[in-house]
Design a protein around this motif. Structure first.
Motif, PDB file in Angstrom:
ATOM      1  N   ARG A 140     -20.500  91.541  41.197  1.00  0.00           N
ATOM      2  CA  ARG A 140     -20.966  91.338  39.816  1.00  0.00           C
ATOM      3  C   ARG A 140     -21.292  89.797  39.580  1.00  0.00           C
ATOM      4  NH1 ARG A 140     -16.709  95.057  39.036  1.00  0.00           N
ATOM      5  NH2 ARG A 140     -15.406  93.659  38.934  1.00  0.00           N
ATOM      6  N   ILE A 141     -20.636  88.672  40.326  1.00  0.00           N
ATOM      7  CA  ILE A 141     -20.808  87.399  40.077  1.00  0.00           C
ATOM      8  C   ILE A 141     -22.046  87.151  40.688  1.00  0.00           C
ATOM      9  CG2 ILE A 141     -20.099  85.317  40.991  1.00  0.00           C
ATOM     10  CD1 ILE A 141     -17.031  85.913  40.477  1.00  0.00           C
ATOM     11  N   GLU A 142     -22.551  87.803  41.791  1.00  0.00           N
ATOM     12  CA  GLU A 142     -23.858  87.564  42.314  1.00  0.00           C
ATOM     13  C   GLU A 142     -24.912  87.888  41.214  1.00  0.00           C
ATOM     14  OE1 GLU A 142     -26.380  88.709  46.470  1.00  0.00           O
ATOM     15  OE2 GLU A 142     -24.151  89.024  46.375  1.00  0.00           O
ATOM     16  N   LYS A 143     -24.678  89.249  41.020  1.00  0.00           N
ATOM     17  CA  LYS A 143     -25.813  89.590  40.016  1.00  0.00           C
ATOM     18  C   LYS A 143     -25.817  88.855  38.677  1.00  0.00           C
ATOM     19  CE  LYS A 143     -27.137  94.112  37.567  1.00  0.00           C
ATOM     20  NZ  LYS A 143     -27.464  93.176  36.552  1.00  0.00           N
ATOM     21  N   ASP A 149     -27.249  85.134  34.056  1.00  0.00           N
ATOM     22  CA  ASP A 149     -26.190  85.352  32.974  1.00  0.00           C
ATOM     23  C   ASP A 149     -25.004  84.779  32.848  1.00  0.00           C
ATOM     24  OD1 ASP A 149     -24.747  86.827  30.899  1.00  0.00           O
ATOM     25  OD2 ASP A 149     -25.336  88.825  31.647  1.00  0.00           O
ATOM     26  N   GLY A 150     -24.818  83.472  32.361  1.00  0.00           N
ATOM     27  CA  GLY A 150     -23.783  82.707  32.317  1.00  0.00           C
ATOM     28  C   GLY A 150     -22.460  83.373  31.631  1.00  0.00           C
ATOM     29  N   ASP A 151     -22.711  84.173  30.709  1.00  0.00           N
ATOM     30  CA  ASP A 151     -21.454  84.776  30.053  1.00  0.00           C
ATOM     31  C   ASP A 151     -20.713  85.903  30.919  1.00  0.00           C
ATOM     32  OD1 ASP A 151     -21.783  83.366  27.740  1.00  0.00           O
ATOM     33  OD2 ASP A 151     -22.792  84.899  26.793  1.00  0.00           O
ATOM     34  N   ALA A 152     -21.719  86.634  31.575  1.00  0.00           N
ATOM     35  CA  ALA A 152     -21.183  87.475  32.689  1.00  0.00           C
ATOM     36  C   ALA A 152     -20.456  86.958  33.804  1.00  0.00           C
ATOM     37  CB  ALA A 152     -22.257  88.399  33.169  1.00  0.00           C
ATOM     38  N   TYR A 153     -21.015  85.863  34.238  1.00  0.00           N
ATOM     39  CA  TYR A 153     -20.517  84.984  35.292  1.00  0.00           C
ATOM     40  C   TYR A 153     -19.072  84.402  34.757  1.00  0.00           C
ATOM     41  CZ  TYR A 153     -19.314  81.298  38.659  1.00  0.00           C
ATOM     42  OH  TYR A 153     -18.643  80.625  39.541  1.00  0.00           O
ATOM     43  N   ASP A 154     -19.108  83.615  33.707  1.00  0.00           N
ATOM     44  CA  ASP A 154     -17.720  83.255  33.235  1.00  0.00           C
ATOM     45  C   ASP A 154     -16.709  84.516  32.650  1.00  0.00           C
ATOM     46  OD1 ASP A 154     -18.878  80.810  33.022  1.00  0.00           O
ATOM     47  OD2 ASP A 154     -19.492  80.763  31.022  1.00  0.00           O
ATOM     48  N   ALA A 179     -15.587  85.558  36.580  1.00  0.00           N
ATOM     49  CA  ALA A 179     -14.799  84.302  37.162  1.00  0.00           C
ATOM     50  C   ALA A 179     -13.183  84.300  36.417  1.00  0.00           C
ATOM     51  CB  ALA A 179     -15.498  83.056  36.991  1.00  0.00           C
ATOM     52  N   SER A 180     -13.275  84.290  34.993  1.00  0.00           N
ATOM     53  CA  SER A 180     -11.956  84.052  34.434  1.00  0.00           C
ATOM     54  C   SER A 180     -11.179  85.539  34.647  1.00  0.00           C
ATOM     55  CB  SER A 180     -12.262  84.258  32.903  1.00  0.00           C
ATOM     56  OG  SER A 180     -11.084  84.490  32.013  1.00  0.00           O
ATOM     57  N   HIS A 181     -11.584  86.733  34.834  1.00  0.00           N
ATOM     58  CA  HIS A 181     -10.970  87.729  35.090  1.00  0.00           C
ATOM     59  C   HIS A 181     -10.279  87.663  36.757  1.00  0.00           C
ATOM     60  CE1 HIS A 181      -9.794  92.103  35.751  1.00  0.00           C
ATOM     61  NE2 HIS A 181     -10.549  91.927  36.753  1.00  0.00           N
ATOM     62  N   ARG A 182     -11.150  87.045  37.601  1.00  0.00           N
ATOM     63  CA  ARG A 182     -10.501  86.624  38.716  1.00  0.00           C
ATOM     64  C   ARG A 182      -9.499  85.722  38.837  1.00  0.00           C
ATOM     65  NH1 ARG A 182     -15.460  86.834  43.558  1.00  0.00           N
ATOM     66  NH2 ARG A 182     -13.602  86.833  44.685  1.00  0.00           N
ATOM     67  N   PHE A 183      -9.661  84.743  38.179  1.00  0.00           N
ATOM     68  CA  PHE A 183      -8.795  83.697  37.963  1.00  0.00           C
ATOM     69  C   PHE A 183      -7.355  84.465  37.692  1.00  0.00           C
ATOM     70  CE2 PHE A 183      -6.203  80.615  35.472  1.00  0.00           C
ATOM     71  CZ  PHE A 183      -5.919  79.837  36.315  1.00  0.00           C
TER      72      PHE A 183
END
Length: 57
Positions: free
Chosen positions: A9-12, A18-23, A26-30
């Motif tokens: 999902r991060i790679e996609k 898509d910065g919002d999807a990345y954020d 990343a927040s979910h993983r953190f």
């Protein structure tokens, strides 16, 4: 559609720009990591407390 892993999902999100999807991912993983770490520390202290209590009785 099959379920994507977190890294997929991060790679996609990066490929799509898509910065919002990345954020979000990343927040979910953190926070998942933080909860696991806090849970591990809590379990360690509870276990240590039980051992100390058992030895002092």
């Amino acid at each position: 559609m099959s379920e994507m892993s977190s890294s997929q999902r991060i790679e996609k999100a990066l490929l799509d720009g898509d910065g919002d999807a990345y954020d979000s991912e990343a927040s979910h993983r953190f926070w998942t990591g933080m909860y696991l770490f806090i849970g591990w520390v809590a379990a360690w202290w509870i276990g240590l407390g039980i051992i100390v209590w058992a030895l002092s009785v």
